[in-house]
Design an enzyme around this catalytic site. Structure first.
Site, PDB file in Angstrom:
ATOM      1  N   ASP A 102       0.840  -1.207   0.000  1.00 53.34           N
ATOM      2  CA  ASP A 102       0.000   0.000   0.000  1.00 53.34           C
ATOM      3  C   ASP A 102       0.871   1.251   0.000  1.00 53.34           C
ATOM      4  O   ASP A 102       2.015   1.228   0.463  1.00 53.34           O
ATOM      5  CB  ASP A 102      -0.900  -0.027   1.248  1.00 53.34           C
ATOM      6  CG  ASP A 102      -2.036   0.977   1.158  1.00 53.34           C
ATOM      7  OD1 ASP A 102      -2.314   1.488   0.053  1.00 53.34           O
ATOM      8  OD2 ASP A 102      -2.650   1.257   2.200  1.00 53.34           O
ATOM      9  N   ASN A 133     -10.680  -2.675  -6.344  1.00 55.69           N
ATOM     10  CA  ASN A 133      -9.826  -1.767  -7.133  1.00 55.69           C
ATOM     11  C   ASN A 133     -10.403  -1.436  -8.513  1.00 55.69           C
ATOM     12  O   ASN A 133      -9.956  -0.484  -9.162  1.00 55.69           O
ATOM     13  CB  ASN A 133      -8.404  -2.323  -7.287  1.00 55.69           C
ATOM     14  CG  ASN A 133      -7.582  -2.235  -6.026  1.00 55.69           C
ATOM     15  OD1 ASN A 133      -6.657  -3.013  -5.819  1.00 55.69           O
ATOM     16  ND2 ASN A 133      -7.884  -1.276  -5.146  1.00 55.69           N
ATOM     17  N   ARG A 161      -5.465  -1.790   8.512  1.00 52.01           N
ATOM     18  CA  ARG A 161      -6.664  -2.471   7.992  1.00 52.01           C
ATOM     19  C   ARG A 161      -6.260  -3.769   7.314  1.00 52.01           C
ATOM     20  O   ARG A 161      -5.156  -3.879   6.801  1.00 52.01           O
ATOM     21  CB  ARG A 161      -7.325  -1.604   6.910  1.00 52.01           C
ATOM     22  CG  ARG A 161      -8.140  -0.461   7.366  1.00 52.01           C
ATOM     23  CD  ARG A 161      -8.964   0.074   6.184  1.00 52.01           C
ATOM     24  NE  ARG A 161      -8.123   0.706   5.185  1.00 52.01           N
ATOM     25  CZ  ARG A 161      -7.724   1.974   5.236  1.00 52.01           C
ATOM     26  NH1 ARG A 161      -8.087   2.741   6.232  1.00 52.01           N
ATOM     27  NH2 ARG A 161      -6.960   2.476   4.278  1.00 52.01           N
ATOM     28  N   SER A 196      -8.256  -4.888   4.771  1.00 47.43           N
ATOM     29  CA  SER A 196      -8.696  -4.645   3.387  1.00 47.43           C
ATOM     30  C   SER A 196      -9.114  -5.919   2.647  1.00 47.43           C
ATOM     31  O   SER A 196      -8.753  -6.117   1.484  1.00 47.43           O
ATOM     32  CB  SER A 196      -7.603  -3.916   2.595  1.00 47.43           C
ATOM     33  OG  SER A 196      -7.372  -2.662   3.146  1.00 47.43           O
TER      34      SER A 196
HETATM   35  C1  FPP Z   1      -1.853   0.171  -3.291  1.00 49.54           C
HETATM   36  O1  FPP Z   1      -1.434   1.505  -3.374  1.00 49.54           O
HETATM   37  C2  FPP Z   1      -1.296  -0.611  -4.389  1.00 49.54           C
HETATM   38  C3  FPP Z   1      -2.020  -1.195  -5.376  1.00 49.54           C
HETATM   39  C4  FPP Z   1      -3.491  -1.104  -5.467  1.00 49.54           C
HETATM   40  C5  FPP Z   1      -1.377  -1.928  -6.465  1.00 49.54           C
HETATM   41  C6  FPP Z   1      -0.126  -2.674  -6.147  1.00 49.54           C
HETATM   42  C7  FPP Z   1       0.468  -3.086  -7.435  1.00 49.54           C
HETATM   43  C8  FPP Z   1       1.782  -3.053  -7.771  1.00 49.54           C
HETATM   44  C9  FPP Z   1       2.849  -2.739  -6.841  1.00 49.54           C
HETATM   45  C10 FPP Z   1       2.209  -3.374  -9.171  1.00 49.54           C
HETATM   46  C11 FPP Z   1       1.803  -4.683  -9.771  1.00 49.54           C
HETATM   47  C12 FPP Z   1       2.067  -5.871  -8.934  1.00 49.54           C
HETATM   48  C13 FPP Z   1       2.801  -6.977  -9.250  1.00 49.54           C
HETATM   49  C14 FPP Z   1       2.781  -8.139  -8.327  1.00 49.54           C
HETATM   50  C15 FPP Z   1       3.649  -7.102 -10.430  1.00 49.54           C
HETATM   51  P1  FPP Z   1      -2.525   2.658  -3.501  1.00 49.54           P
HETATM   52  O2  FPP Z   1      -2.650   2.997  -4.951  1.00 49.54           O
HETATM   53  O3  FPP Z   1      -3.797   2.248  -2.860  1.00 49.54           O
HETATM   54  O4  FPP Z   1      -1.812   3.809  -2.708  1.00 49.54           O
HETATM   55  P2  FPP Z   1      -2.507   4.975  -1.849  1.00 49.54           P
HETATM   56  O5  FPP Z   1      -3.281   4.313  -0.735  1.00 49.54           O
HETATM   57  O6  FPP Z   1      -1.353   5.779  -1.346  1.00 49.54           O
HETATM   58  O7  FPP Z   1      -3.388   5.733  -2.795  1.00 49.54           O
END
Ligand code: FPP
Length: 258
Positions: free
Chosen positions: A35, A83, A206, A208
């Site tokens: 996250d 998402n 959390r 989630s």
């Molecule tokens: C949460 O950060 C992250 C995600 C929803 C995506 C995670 C995906 C990757 C790291 C790339 C693809 C994965 C692999 C395994 C190749 P957020 O966007 O919710 O951050 P925020 O809470 O700060 O907005």
């Protein structure tokens, strides 16, 4: 070159953390809620997708170091059912990054004896993503080293619904006794030990909707570090934190009677 040297450069903070780690008491299964990509990008006045792109570097490093350390299972939460509510362009980028990651890393995963598996409602993903996942799973299915689960279009509640539906359809063919083992065997993670350690980056407290059944007794480590900054040092810190915990599974402290 000793293993210790291979895992961390001597004299670095990582090497010092590694020195303190009890390699005989590693968590078997580490699950990670990655996250903070969006906040990492915002801090740098970059678009959110730049955070996801940077997060791939952390995925690479953590997968590699986890396998070399000797973890049995690493589960990464990459995309939840929820998402899909994000802007279409962000979802498209996430799917593109995932395909890119697989294309670029597949040989390294295969060569590192890592077994890749996607968990979640995979059949609802776009055909091009499914093809890539299928290819990676087939290419690595005979590997006997660390199992890398990537949770995609994943929801812990949906996983339980899918498990109960499987049990329901089994019970239409023969009598079934519902038990914890049967439920575990019908989850996407069937055959894999439950996570011992759940790491969440970015400081949020959390779950989630992640591995709701499986984390019943997991130790939870929350770090304020955003996922794109999460490196081996942070994984070592999380494991050391885990090794300080006393796992009682609802019992009492060893030797304590009063
Ligand atoms: C949460 O950060 C992250 C995600 C929803 C995506 C995670 C995906 C990757 C790291 C790339 C693809 C994965 C692999 C395994 C190749 P957020 O966007 O919710 O951050 P925020 O809470 O700060 O907005």
């Amino acid at each position: 070159m000793s293993d210790q040297v291979a895992l961390a450069t001597p004299g670095t903070e990582e090497a010092e953390l590694l020195e303190r780690m009890d390699r005989a008491r590693l968590p078997r299964h580490v699950a990670v809620i990655m996250d903070g990509n969006g906040r990492w990008a915002r801090q740098r006045r970059l678009p959110r997708v730049a955070g996801h792109r940077a997060g791939i570097e952390s995925v690479r490093e953590i997968v590699e170091i986890s396998a070399r350390l000797g973890l049995e299972v690493l589960t990464l939460y990459a995309f939840s059912v929820e998402n899909w509510k994000r802007p279409k362009s962000e979802v498209r980028t996430l799917m593109r990054l995932l395909k890119e990651y697989i294309r670029i890393e597949l040989n390294r995963l295969a060569g590192g004896n890592i077994r890749f598996t996607a968990i979640g409602r995979i059949d609802e993903l776009a055909p091009s993503v499914r093809r890539e996942l299928q290819h990676a799973m087939e290419m690595t299915e005979r590997n006997s080293g660390m199992k890398l689960n990537v949770a995609l279009n994943y929801s812990g509640r949906a996983e339980l619904v899918d498990a109960f539906r499987r049990i329901q359809s089994m019970s239409e063919k023969r009598p079934v006794t519902v038990s914890e083992d049967l439920i575990s065997d019908c989850l996407y993670t069937a055959g894999v030990p439950d996570p011992d350690l759940l790491i969440r980056t970015s400081g949020e407290m959390r779950l989630s909707n992640f591995l709701l059944w499986q984390v019943a007794y997991a130790e939870i480590h929350v770090t304020p570090t955003y996922w794109p900054d999460f490196r081996r040092k942070h994984l070592f810190e999380a494991i050391l934190d885990y090794q300080k915990r006393e796992r009682r599974y609802g019992g009492i402290r060893n030797g304590a009677r009063t």
